[in-house]
Design an enzyme around this catalytic site. Structure first.
Site, mmCIF file in Angstrom:
data_model
loop_
_atom_site.group_PDB
_atom_site.id
_atom_site.type_symbol
_atom_site.label_atom_id
_atom_site.label_comp_id
_atom_site.label_asym_id
_atom_site.label_seq_id
_atom_site.Cartn_x
_atom_site.Cartn_y
_atom_site.Cartn_z
ATOM 1 N N THR A 116 0.849 -1.811 -0.132
ATOM 2 C CA THR A 116 0.114 -0.455 -0.118
ATOM 3 C C THR A 116 1.108 1.551 0.422
ATOM 4 O O THR A 116 0.328 2.010 -0.237
ATOM 5 C CB THR A 116 -1.358 0.159 1.228
ATOM 6 O OG1 THR A 116 -0.487 0.172 2.138
ATOM 7 C CG2 THR A 116 -2.470 -1.273 0.902
ATOM 8 N N ASN B 59 8.251 -9.722 15.162
ATOM 9 C CA ASN B 59 9.576 -9.180 14.184
ATOM 10 C C ASN B 59 10.345 -7.831 14.688
ATOM 11 O O ASN B 59 11.762 -7.592 15.328
ATOM 12 C CB ASN B 59 9.113 -9.203 13.150
ATOM 13 C CG ASN B 59 8.886 -10.881 13.064
ATOM 14 O OD1 ASN B 59 10.192 -11.699 13.967
ATOM 15 N ND2 ASN B 59 8.351 -11.085 11.548
ATOM 16 N N TYR C 124 -8.165 -4.812 11.192
ATOM 17 C CA TYR C 124 -7.552 -3.796 11.723
ATOM 18 C C TYR C 124 -7.593 -3.816 12.655
ATOM 19 O O TYR C 124 -6.278 -4.009 13.891
ATOM 20 C CB TYR C 124 -7.837 -2.540 10.559
ATOM 21 C CG TYR C 124 -6.836 -2.113 10.513
ATOM 22 C CD1 TYR C 124 -5.442 -1.804 10.242
ATOM 23 C CD2 TYR C 124 -7.608 -0.434 11.336
ATOM 24 C CE1 TYR C 124 -4.719 -0.978 10.129
ATOM 25 C CE2 TYR C 124 -6.703 0.318 11.148
ATOM 26 C CZ TYR C 124 -5.390 0.671 11.304
ATOM 27 O OH TYR C 124 -4.774 1.492 11.129
#
Ligand code: UDP
Length: 311
Positions: free
Chosen positions: A35, A99, A145
């Site tokens: 995006t 991460n 989301y």
């Protein structure tokens, strides 16, 4: 400082990169460009202090050398985007945050999570304070989301408590400005694009739902202050000046002299569209001495100018 910004080619990530560079820091920008867009960082090409890596942070992240701060901004963020990329949205909020926290832990770096007002869901408390736990439909269209960001907040706090990582959480309310994608489906680019094409503005539902819009430079200032502060609990950053979507549509039409008016449309996403949203920014005022300074009229004009140049 040497700073890792994930989502650096996105709307917010690119403005944040600019801000850190202006302050004399070095920026490593990461983005997988699903995006994001390199147009947003094209002006940084050749800048010795900016290094871009095209990478999907849901995979193990390896960075050579010291890192002083990690700002995790990678995620689809508009409803259209996260409906198009539901699994990527969940993965970047969960695996990506894990991460990015791992990098912060390994490097002894400070970590800042880009969270969202969506963690409050369709709120039953108004305006929203940071201690409100929210009203989220886990399996609704926005759940991918909202729950990704809620998980991201939870793992951020777990790394703080378990591993002693120095963390910050910003809950970002509706933000607008140059470098939004004209086709990202959100109300600001949608309305401006329609107005500049002299089309009627598509108001979803009856337009009585409210939002409050923060100009991007104000948001970046709040985030910068939060990172530099010693505060490790969530902080709302947004503009508390609230209006209905219908009022906003009229404002866009007046500003652009669009004669085409408005048209009411059923939004396919409408289930779960929050009916009200306004940040309580008491915490940001008290702890960061921050409040927004750009009024909607000024910010809207700057955003219109940006889109006009590109259409
Ligand atoms: N909206 C609208 N017309 C549009 C796009 C959005 O009326 O063309 C409404 C939408 O239903 C929501 C509000 O504007 O109530 C803000 O939507 P946006 O997609 O910008 O972000 P959200 O705040 O819902 O995450």
């Amino acid at each position: 400082m040497r700073v890792l910004i994930t989502g650096a080619a996105g709307f917010l990530g690119s403005h944040l990169s600019d801000r850190f560079l202006v302050e004399g820091h070095q920026v490593i920008g990461m983005d997988n460009l699903i995006t994001g867009n390199t147009d947003n960082i094209a002006h940084l090409a050749g800048n010795q202090n900016f290094h871009f890596i095209r990478y999907d942070v849901t995979n193990y992240i390896y960075i050579e050398g010291d890192v002083d701060a990690v700002l995790h901004f990678a995620s689809p963020a508009s409803p259209i985007d996260y409906l198009m990329y539901p699994i990527q949205t969940l993965k970047v909020g969960a695996l990506g945050t894990h991460n990015a926290l791992g990098v912060a832990k390994a490097k002894g770096a400070r970590f800042l999570l880009a969270s969202t007002s969506e963690i409050y869901g369709d709120p039953l408390v108004h305006p929203q304070t940071e201690d409100y736990a929210g009203n989220v439909d886990t399996i609704g269209p926005r759940g991918v989301y909202d729950e990704a960001k809620r998980f991201a907040e939870a793992i951020t706090m777990a790394y703080q408590r378990t591993h002693g990582v120095d963390t910050r959480i910003v809950r970002i309310f509706n933000t607008y400005g140059p470098r939004m994608r004209l086709d990202d489906g959100r109300v600001v680019p949608n309305f401006i694009g329609q107005a500049l094409r002299h089309e009627p503005l598509t108001v979803y539902g009856d337009g009585s739902q409210t939002r409050s819009f923060c100009f991007v430079s104000d948001l970046v200032e709040g985030i910068y202050r939060l990172l530099m502060s010693g505060y490790d609990q969530p902080v709302n950053i947004g503009n508390p000046s609230e209006m209905s979507i219908l009022e906003f549509a009229h404002m866009v039409n007046e500003t652009t002299h669009n004669p085409a008016g408005i048209v009411y449309k059923e939004d396919l996403r409408i289930k779960g569209d929050p009916q009200t949203r306004r940040p309580d920014i008491t915490r940001a005022r008290q702890i960061l001495g921050w409040e927004p300074g750009v009024d909607l009229k000024t910010g809207l004009q700057r955003t219109i100018d940006y889109f006009e140049d590109r259409m």
